[in-house]
Design an enzyme around this catalytic site. Structure first.
Site, PDB file in Angstrom:
ATOM      1  N   ASP A 140       3.539  -4.879   1.941  1.00  0.00           N
ATOM      2  CA  ASP A 140       4.217  -3.951   1.034  1.00  0.00           C
ATOM      3  C   ASP A 140       5.427  -4.660   0.422  1.00  0.00           C
ATOM      4  O   ASP A 140       6.302  -5.136   1.145  1.00  0.00           O
ATOM      5  CB  ASP A 140       4.667  -2.714   1.809  1.00  0.00           C
ATOM      6  CG  ASP A 140       5.048  -1.553   0.906  1.00  0.00           C
ATOM      7  OD1 ASP A 140       5.615  -1.810  -0.186  1.00  0.00           O
ATOM      8  OD2 ASP A 140       4.783  -0.399   1.264  1.00  0.00           O
ATOM      9  N   ASP A 176       1.322 -11.132  -4.600  1.00  0.00           N
ATOM     10  CA  ASP A 176       1.239 -11.307  -6.054  1.00  0.00           C
ATOM     11  C   ASP A 176       2.518 -10.834  -6.737  1.00  0.00           C
ATOM     12  O   ASP A 176       2.533 -10.569  -7.931  1.00  0.00           O
ATOM     13  CB  ASP A 176       0.005 -10.597  -6.635  1.00  0.00           C
ATOM     14  CG  ASP A 176      -0.037  -9.107  -6.316  1.00  0.00           C
ATOM     15  OD1 ASP A 176       0.954  -8.572  -5.772  1.00  0.00           O
ATOM     16  OD2 ASP A 176      -1.074  -8.470  -6.601  1.00  0.00           O
ATOM     17  N   ARG A 209      -9.642  -5.193  -2.408  1.00  0.00           N
ATOM     18  CA  ARG A 209      -9.414  -4.274  -3.517  1.00  0.00           C
ATOM     19  C   ARG A 209      -7.967  -4.301  -3.978  1.00  0.00           C
ATOM     20  O   ARG A 209      -7.680  -4.187  -5.171  1.00  0.00           O
ATOM     21  CB  ARG A 209      -9.816  -2.848  -3.103  1.00  0.00           C
ATOM     22  CG  ARG A 209     -11.298  -2.584  -3.205  1.00  0.00           C
ATOM     23  CD  ARG A 209     -11.680  -1.233  -2.666  1.00  0.00           C
ATOM     24  NE  ARG A 209     -11.725  -1.239  -1.211  1.00  0.00           N
ATOM     25  CZ  ARG A 209     -12.131  -0.207  -0.481  1.00  0.00           C
ATOM     26  NH1 ARG A 209     -12.493   0.917  -1.068  1.00  0.00           N
ATOM     27  NH2 ARG A 209     -12.164  -0.290   0.838  1.00  0.00           N
TER      28      ARG A 209
END
Length: 230
Positions: A140, A176, A209
């Site tokens: 997170d 990312d 995903r």
């Protein structure tokens, strides 16, 4: 290293009030809840308890800890590809936990165990110098600056993770979010017992995903690999 230094290092744990995740435990159907309870009894490890004995659990397999596996597809794919490595997956969100337990039970993947809970508590059960690798993929990012102290990859957590790695063991991180990647690099460089940096995205790391969503939104994954050298 003095006796006091050794004792302080052995007893080092992460104790801070802020959690590194947003609890989102979803209710399950009666059937799925029954399966979860049966499977976690067979294949689960409690987040609290005495130190674990890896050889008793896995024989002579090297042990990898997979922190925050999300919906579990990456952990499942890597476990299917490598039955010679033991994997301990840790996740707080129920759907992913059930998915991995389902795969362990029915694939089957008996070299995998699941912790349904908080990694910071579970690390107190992991013996020092015992892990072949730790993987933290897309934790997170807590994007708001006031929440950056909740990020998982920070100095106090990295110190405890490195304590648990064997010499030559690896810490593999992926994100990312550019500024989180920069923080990860700085934190691991400052740890003093790690060498490494950014690497090309390894082909063996499955695209989950979550990662695909970032790619669809124009965010490129950044992989960082560090080795414990002392």
């Amino acid at each position: 290293m003095s006796g006091v230094d050794r004792r302080e290092r052995a007893e080092r744990v992460v104790e801070r009030p802020n959690t590194t995740f947003k609890p989102r435990r979803r209710s399950l159907s009666d059937k799925r809840q029954s399966e979860l309870e049966a499977w976690i009894a067979r294949w689960g490890l409690a987040e609290n308890g005495p130190a674990l004995d890896w050889p008793a659990l896995f024989g002579d397999r090297p042990v990898v800890v997979d922190i925050g596996f999300g919906r579990g597809e990456g952990t499942i794919d890597m476990a299917r590809a490598d039955h010679d490595t033991a994997i301990v997956g840790i996740e707080v969100h129920t759907p992913g936990v059930v998915a991995v337990l389902d795969a362990i039970e029915n694939d089957p993947l008996p070299h995998v165990r699941v912790v349904h809970g908080d990694v910071l508590r579970f690390l107190t059960r992991v013996p020092r110098d015992s892990l072949n690798a730790v993987r933290v993929y897309f934790p997170d990012p807590w994007p708001k600056k006031r929440h950056h102290d909740r990020r998982l990859v920070r100095a106090d957590v990295v110190d405890v993770l490195v304590d648990r790695l064997r010499l030559g063991g690896t810490l593999h991180l992926a994100t990312d979010i550019d500024h989180y990647a920069h923080q990860m690099l700085e934190t691991c460089a400052a740890a003093g017992r790690l060498e490494g940096g950014q690497i090309e995205r390894p082909s063996w790391r499955p695209v989950t995903r979550f990662e695909q969503r970032g790619l669809d939104e124009g965010r490129a994954p950044i992989d960082l690999l560090f080795t414990r050298t002392s």
